[in-house]
Design an enzyme around this catalytic site. Sequence first.
Site, mmCIF file in Angstrom:
data_model
loop_
_atom_site.group_PDB
_atom_site.id
_atom_site.type_symbol
_atom_site.label_atom_id
_atom_site.label_comp_id
_atom_site.label_asym_id
_atom_site.label_seq_id
_atom_site.Cartn_x
_atom_site.Cartn_y
_atom_site.Cartn_z
ATOM 1 N N ASP A 101 -5.309 -5.311 6.140
ATOM 2 C CA ASP A 101 -6.639 -4.785 5.818
ATOM 3 C C ASP A 101 -7.866 -5.881 5.370
ATOM 4 O O ASP A 101 -8.798 -5.604 5.641
ATOM 5 C CB ASP A 101 -6.296 -3.929 4.117
ATOM 6 C CG ASP A 101 -7.241 -3.048 3.710
ATOM 7 O OD1 ASP A 101 -8.322 -2.657 4.835
ATOM 8 O OD2 ASP A 101 -7.307 -2.548 2.764
ATOM 9 N N LYS B 85 3.054 -14.657 4.392
ATOM 10 C CA LYS B 85 2.966 -15.480 3.079
ATOM 11 C C LYS B 85 4.498 -15.745 2.714
ATOM 12 O O LYS B 85 4.882 -15.733 1.618
ATOM 13 C CB LYS B 85 2.088 -14.880 2.183
ATOM 14 C CG LYS B 85 1.782 -15.731 0.801
ATOM 15 C CD LYS B 85 0.941 -16.747 1.215
ATOM 16 C CE LYS B 85 0.768 -17.781 0.030
ATOM 17 N NZ LYS B 85 -0.274 -18.722 0.040
ATOM 18 N N ASP C 234 -3.583 -17.483 4.274
ATOM 19 C CA ASP C 234 -4.793 -18.196 3.635
ATOM 20 C C ASP C 234 -5.459 -19.187 4.623
ATOM 21 O O ASP C 234 -6.709 -19.213 4.834
ATOM 22 C CB ASP C 234 -4.668 -18.898 2.134
ATOM 23 C CG ASP C 234 -3.255 -19.291 2.098
ATOM 24 O OD1 ASP C 234 -2.376 -18.929 2.676
ATOM 25 O OD2 ASP C 234 -2.861 -20.173 1.278
ATOM 26 N N TYR D 107 0.873 -1.189 -0.006
ATOM 27 C CA TYR D 107 0.201 0.182 -0.092
ATOM 28 C C TYR D 107 0.711 1.181 0.022
ATOM 29 O O TYR D 107 0.404 2.444 -0.106
ATOM 30 C CB TYR D 107 -1.095 -0.093 1.188
ATOM 31 C CG TYR D 107 -2.106 -0.971 1.114
ATOM 32 C CD1 TYR D 107 -2.081 -1.938 0.290
ATOM 33 C CD2 TYR D 107 -3.301 -0.667 1.960
ATOM 34 C CE1 TYR D 107 -3.170 -2.748 0.040
ATOM 35 C CE2 TYR D 107 -4.471 -1.505 1.740
ATOM 36 C CZ TYR D 107 -4.294 -2.423 0.804
ATOM 37 O OH TYR D 107 -5.569 -3.279 0.936
#
Length: 334
Positions: free
Chosen positions: A230, A173, A206, A124
């Site tokens: 987010d 991740k 995930d 971001y």
Amino acid sequence: MSRTITVIPGDGIGPDIIESAVKIMDKAGCDFIYEYADAGLVALEKHGELLPATTLDAIKRNGITLKGPLTTPVGGGFTSINVTLRKQFGLYANVRPVNSFKGTKARYEDIDIITVRENTEGMYSGLGQTTKEDGSEAEAMSRVTRTGCERIVRFAFELARRENRKKVTAVHKANILKTTSGMFLAVAREVAKDYADIQFEEMIVDATCMKLVMTPEIFDVIVTTNLFGDILSDLCAGLVGGLGMAPGANIGPDCAIFEAVHGSAPDIAGQNLANPSSVILASIQMLEHLGMHEQAKNILAALRDVIESGDRTTRDLGGSHGTMDFTQAILDRL
């Protein structure tokens, strides 16, 4: 001595729900002086810019801001106001707590999770955004720093310790994003060693999403990077009835901004329909941050009782009343 705080009513339903929160804080004996400032579409119409210098000065001067939802116009090269505020004031920690309230239409009953999101780095930050002239390719860059990772993980552990939380889950991740997410995870493991009193676990993003839906009770404090934070914080809001029940704090070294995290809902603006709970909860977060625990506790108890009893609740909470009636129900309890 009275403390001055900056109040940004914002756009759409913002002024209505901010007015509600201010009345409630006054009734609870908070004794604030409010310095009102414009931002968003209101500021664009009045001053020709989304974030006037006078507003930035007020945020800096007072150090504490309560903010309604702001609209960034789509297209036209406008930068997100929230991203600008985070960068301008170094608001590196985004703290999004969610709690179950009896009386909402939520699917779960005992949710109590805090998501701590890194607020200034990662996907971001807007670095390296390019699109080929023929529109065939687009590119964006994610950059994280060791300092940024350590700062946010330490913030999460300190918050957990302060609030007697048992566990911090670092969400990543790193199996695929071996550089950026890999650095975040490596730093999280290092920092965790300084907090032997708090359980530490790591989880791939995930798997986290699946477990939040299936077994949300296993989570306590989640700490993660900007993009994942987010998404996860909105997922968590869904567990307790939606964004209307979810506040957010943006905290930096010298400044903190507390806000309703939902949108400005221009379709119901000025119609006395909005549920002000999100910004009321944000004001409770603000009071806790300022050490005003008694006032925070009283407002929370009043809000809980109104929602649980269904006394003058808004339509999204299963009632048929408006913002003003809902606010009055809380004031009556205070």
